[in-house]
Design a protein around this motif. Structure first.
Motif, short mmCIF file in Angstrom:
data_model
loop_
_atom_site.label_atom_id
_atom_site.label_comp_id
_atom_site.label_asym_id
_atom_site.label_seq_id
_atom_site.Cartn_x
_atom_site.Cartn_y
_atom_site.Cartn_z
N TYR A 22 0.97 -1.35 -0.10
CA TYR A 22 0.02 0.01 -0.06
C TYR A 22 0.80 1.34 -0.14
O TYR A 22 0.67 2.21 -0.62
CB TYR A 22 -0.90 0.12 1.14
N VAL A 23 1.86 1.24 0.73
CA VAL A 23 2.66 2.48 0.97
C VAL A 23 3.30 2.49 -0.52
O VAL A 23 3.70 3.75 -0.85
CB VAL A 23 3.98 2.16 1.98
N GLY A 24 3.73 1.41 -1.18
CA GLY A 24 4.47 1.60 -2.44
C GLY A 24 3.60 2.29 -3.35
O GLY A 24 3.71 3.15 -4.36
N ASP A 25 2.10 1.83 -3.43
CA ASP A 25 1.09 2.43 -4.21
C ASP A 25 1.05 3.87 -3.92
O ASP A 25 0.83 4.64 -5.05
CB ASP A 25 -0.17 1.80 -4.15
N VAL A 26 1.05 4.33 -2.72
CA VAL A 26 0.75 5.73 -2.25
C VAL A 26 1.77 6.53 -2.89
O VAL A 26 1.59 7.53 -3.76
CB VAL A 26 0.71 5.84 -0.93
N PHE A 27 3.21 6.37 -2.73
CA PHE A 27 4.32 6.97 -3.13
C PHE A 27 4.71 7.08 -4.47
O PHE A 27 5.25 7.98 -5.05
CB PHE A 27 5.56 6.96 -2.15
N TYR A 28 4.38 5.90 -5.35
CA TYR A 28 4.89 5.54 -6.47
C TYR A 28 3.69 5.94 -7.53
O TYR A 28 3.92 6.56 -8.88
CB TYR A 28 5.32 4.30 -6.81
N ASP A 29 2.49 5.89 -7.06
CA ASP A 29 1.06 6.15 -8.16
C ASP A 29 0.27 7.23 -7.60
O ASP A 29 -0.03 8.15 -8.13
CB ASP A 29 0.52 4.92 -8.05
N ILE A 30 -0.18 7.06 -6.22
CA ILE A 30 -1.37 7.73 -5.81
C ILE A 30 -0.96 9.34 -5.55
O ILE A 30 -1.67 10.01 -6.22
CB ILE A 30 -2.14 7.26 -4.54
N LEU A 31 0.05 9.52 -4.97
CA LEU A 31 0.49 10.98 -4.66
C LEU A 31 0.95 11.61 -6.01
O LEU A 31 0.58 12.52 -6.21
CB LEU A 31 1.40 10.97 -3.73
N PRO A 32 1.72 10.80 -6.78
CA PRO A 32 2.02 11.49 -8.11
C PRO A 32 0.80 11.91 -9.00
O PRO A 32 0.58 12.92 -9.56
CB PRO A 32 2.97 10.52 -8.71
N ASP A 33 -0.26 10.95 -8.88
CA ASP A 33 -1.45 11.19 -9.63
C ASP A 33 -2.02 12.47 -9.26
O ASP A 33 -2.82 13.07 -9.99
CB ASP A 33 -2.24 9.97 -9.72
N LYS A 34 -2.05 12.66 -8.03
CA LYS A 34 -2.59 14.01 -7.57
C LYS A 34 -1.79 15.33 -7.39
O LYS A 34 -2.05 16.41 -7.07
CB LYS A 34 -2.93 13.69 -5.88
N GLY A 35 -0.56 15.34 -8.00
CA GLY A 35 0.21 16.36 -8.47
C GLY A 35 1.41 16.38 -7.43
O GLY A 35 2.11 17.28 -7.72
N TYR A 36 1.68 15.37 -6.59
CA TYR A 36 2.66 15.55 -5.84
C TYR A 36 3.99 14.91 -6.49
O TYR A 36 3.76 13.93 -7.23
CB TYR A 36 2.39 14.67 -4.46
N GLU A 37 5.10 15.16 -6.09
CA GLU A 37 6.43 14.98 -6.82
C GLU A 37 6.69 13.43 -6.61
O GLU A 37 6.58 13.40 -5.03
CB GLU A 37 7.64 15.89 -6.42
N LEU A 38 7.20 12.74 -7.01
CA LEU A 38 7.87 11.52 -6.82
C LEU A 38 9.36 11.80 -6.38
O LEU A 38 9.98 12.26 -6.98
CB LEU A 38 7.81 10.44 -8.03
N ARG A 39 9.45 11.72 -4.92
CA ARG A 39 10.84 11.78 -4.42
C ARG A 39 11.35 10.39 -3.85
O ARG A 39 10.82 9.67 -2.98
CB ARG A 39 10.34 12.53 -3.38
N ASP A 40 12.72 10.30 -4.67
CA ASP A 40 13.34 8.96 -4.18
C ASP A 40 13.65 8.79 -2.45
O ASP A 40 13.76 7.98 -1.82
CB ASP A 40 14.77 8.84 -4.98
N GLU A 41 13.96 10.26 -2.02
CA GLU A 41 14.29 10.46 -0.60
C GLU A 41 13.11 9.97 0.13
O GLU A 41 13.07 9.49 1.11
CB GLU A 41 14.48 11.65 -0.37
N GLN A 42 11.83 10.38 -0.09
CA GLN A 42 10.45 10.15 0.65
C GLN A 42 10.28 8.48 0.59
O GLN A 42 10.10 7.85 1.69
CB GLN A 42 9.55 10.90 0.06
N ILE A 43 10.58 7.84 -0.57
CA ILE A 43 10.31 6.68 -0.83
C ILE A 43 11.38 5.59 0.06
O ILE A 43 11.08 4.70 0.80
CB ILE A 43 10.42 5.98 -2.11
N PHE A 44 12.82 6.28 0.03
CA PHE A 44 13.70 5.47 0.89
C PHE A 44 13.25 5.69 2.23
O PHE A 44 13.40 4.58 3.20
CB PHE A 44 14.91 6.20 0.79
N MET A 45 12.86 6.91 2.74
CA MET A 45 12.64 6.89 4.13
C MET A 45 11.34 6.06 4.66
O MET A 45 11.41 5.47 5.59
CB MET A 45 12.14 8.53 4.55
#
Length: 641
Positions: A22-45
């Motif tokens: 679910y977290v992977g879906d949120v940061f890779y797909d859902i948030l970018p679809d809502k206009g948020y940047e895909l951030r490698d630092e955020q996903i690593f964290m």
């Protein structure tokens, strides 16, 4: 109310496996679809923090500005709270940071909208953030102050009506509801440690009591300050003994946002605060009972010693700039009187046993007097042990307080907090010294912790410019402030090292006119000041407190002026730290200053679109001593003027 997880788990599936997906879906797909940047630092964290939840361990999550660390810890905290069916506690450095989380357009609201979640979040604010009716009601009958009378007029009617049923009660009395009240007036009507809440006539209609019942039933998040969380820790067992519930319910996990400030909150919570009038109030109540003559003589002797002791404290205390703590020298006379008082307290405690056996005192009064005298004696014991306590005097308009604080808190934190088998998440941009977290873990009594550090994703070379000034005197500096503000058309945050420094600039600025509003911390409720600054695009916010937590992206904040290097004050707490350091400058003063400086410059660039300038003032001597270290914590080179 138990809330459902935002993903499904079958009987054969593991919670953390599904959470990770679910977290992977949120940061890779859902948030970018809502206009948020895909951030490698955020996903690593995110996947580092997951290990703390899996292993129920403490983790130091050091992430630079713009990594989106708040979304990460909120997402895990909400899901874990629903899985464990216990709320997560988010402990923030102060009330300002709390407001940044829960305000309209804040991170919690953004996360709810992006993920289609309805989060049950409730605030557990510190007691001094609430109106005290026992102070406000009598004051309203003898004051003509319009600010205070307006607060009294806005108290709901049910508070004054004893015949009203409990079902009609609702929350009221939060400091935020009265933004027009300046800080010094708020102290006249807010809760303070002198109030005996357990015997108060207003207790069942008190704003903080009603809110406490409300936040206990949170389904997802309870947000409080570090001070309040540590007060919960230190009072938990005593409240249970008295038949009261702890200030906070049992939690699934705890997140410390700006966790580098937790040690100071822990020390502050574990203080012994002696008010000049409290002992007299408690023992006068004892004397008014039908007690024996021996008890009366013992009480009179203690009160005489107590008055003499406070006279010495007032006469010898020295004011310290940048702190409300007045330094008290450890004189022989002060210590002799403290020993005499402690001996007299033991005599009265013995007399109290005899009086209670004669049934001349009600059990309630016996317990109240006994607890206060034991508290008084324990505080004196810390004071009298060489090198264990830090102490100071605080003087306000209506009272004087002598405060004793233990020098080290790590043993107590280790036992009372970090021995629990739950996840503890420390989140901040400044938790380590060159990626070494040992100072933080040692000072908090944490024996084993996970840790990681990620840098900010912002392009500081393109977004930020830093100018350094060597000032000769304050008049010159204030003139340079005025010029910088005019050139920038306002839109600035000015950070001062102390309220005194801010007030000197304020006095100077009264003879100068600006074409934009000047907002000063302390003139009203702090979150309202921040809101005004954010919405009035040309305003200037002057503050000695908002080095952390202020989040104002966009054109309202394009310049940060740092008035001086933010060294710790020369007050008793930091003097005690310096005394136990082999190199106080390198071990205490410089690390504190550099950490605060990193936090201060972090107020400027809050998004990838932000651009602006930081201007810093320091003396020639400070430049020679600290230029290299300062440059190392700044993300771009300093242009010296």
């Amino acid at each position: 109310m138990i809330r459902t997880l935002p993903f499904t788990i079958s009987k054969t599936e593991n919670f953390f496996d599904q959470l990770g997906d679910y977290v992977g879906d949120v940061f890779y797909d859902i948030l970018p679809d809502k206009g948020y940047e895909l951030r490698d630092e955020q996903i690593f964290m995110a996947f580092q923090v997951e290990q703390a939840f899996k292993q129920k361990k403490t983790i130091f999550a050091e992430a630079g500005v713009g990594t989106g660390k708040t979304f990460v810890y909120l997402l895990y905290a909400i899901c874990y709270a629903r899985y464990m069916r216990k709320p997560a506690i988010i402990s923030c450095a102060d009330e300002t940071l709390i407001e940044q989380l829960v305000k309209e357009g804040g991170d919690i609201e953004k996360l709810q909208k992006a993920l289609g979640l309805k989060v049950d979040v409730r605030l557990a604010k510190a007691r001094e953030q609430y109106v005290c009716m026992k102070k406000l009601d009598p004051l309203s009958n003898k004051t003509d102050d319009e600010d205070i009378l307006r607060v009294h007029d806005e108290i709901p009617n049910f508070v004054y009506d004893n015949a009203t049923s409990m079902n009609s009660f609702k929350s009221y009395g939060d400091r935020k509801e009265y933004p027009w009240v300046p800080n010094e007036k708020w102290e006249q009507i807010a809760w303070d440690p002198l109030q005996q809440c357990s015997t108060c006539d207003w207790r069942h209609r008190c704003g903080q009591t009603l809110n406490r019942d409300y936040y206990r039933h949170a389904g997802d998040l309870i947000i409080c300050s570090h001070d309040f969380y540590m007060e919960h820790v230190w009072t938990k067992e005593s409240r249970k003994r008295e038949g009261q519930l702890p200030l906070l319910p049992e939690a699934s996990c705890v997140v410390f946002d700006e966790g580098h400030l937790l040690e100071f909150a822990a020390q502050k919570a574990l203080t012994y605060r002696f008010h000049s009038e409290t002992l007299t109030t408690v023992l006068t109540g004892y004397m008014n009972q039908d007690v024996r003559e021996e008890s009366l003589y013992a009480i009179e002797e203690l009160l005489s010693l107590h008055d003499e002791w406070f006279d010495i404290l007032r006469d010898t205390a020295v004011q310290v700039e940048g702190s409300q703590r007045r330094e008290v020298p450890r004189t022989k006379e002060m210590q002799v009187l403290a020993r005499k008082m402690d001996k007299q307290v033991q005599i009265i405690l013995e007399q109290l046993v005899f009086d209670s056996e004669l049934f001349v005192l009600e059990d309630y009064h016996v317990k109240m007097i006994e607890e206060y005298l034991e508290f008084f004696s324990y505080g004196l014991a810390i004071l009298l042990k060489e090198d264990e306590g830090i102490f100071w005097l605080e003087e306000h308009a209506s009272e004087t307080s002598f405060v004793i604080m233990p020098r080290l808190v790590e043993d107590i934190l280790k036992k009372e907090v970090f021995s629990q088998s739950i996840p503890f998440i420390f989140s901040s941009a400044t938790l380590s010294r060159n990626k070494d977290f040992s100072y933080m873990s040692n000072s908090l009594g944490i024996e084993e912790a996970l840790s990681f550090s990620v840098e900010s994703p912002f392009d500081y070379d393109e977004q930020m410019k830093i100018i350094g000034h060597v000032d000769q005197h304050e008049e010159q500096k204030w003139s340079e402030f005025a010029e910088a503000l005019q050139v920038n058309g306002g839109r600035s945050l000015i950070l001062f090292s102390s309220v005194e420094e801010m007030n000197r600039f304020r006095s100077w600025s009264t003879s100068h006119s600006f074409s934009f509003p000047m907002i000063y911390e302390g003139d009203g409720e702090i979150s309202e000041a921040v809101k005004e600054f954010q919405h009035n695009e040309t305003a200037v916010l002057c503050s000695y407190h908002l080095w952390e937590g202020l989040d104002v992206p966009g054109t309202s904040l394009t310049q940060v002026l740092i008035s001086s290097l933010p060294f710790p004050p020369q007050d008793p707490v930091f003097k005690a730290k310096r005394m136990h350091a082999s190199n106080p400058l390198e071990e205490i003063d410089a690390p504190y200053m550099l950490l605060r400086l990193r936090q201060g410059i972090g107020r400027l660039i809050r998004s990838s679109e932000d651009k602006g300038m930081v201007q810093l003032w320091l003396t020639q001597q400070e430049k020679e001593m600290h230029e290299t270290n300062i440059q190392q914590v700044f993300p771009v080179s300093i242009d010296w003027k």
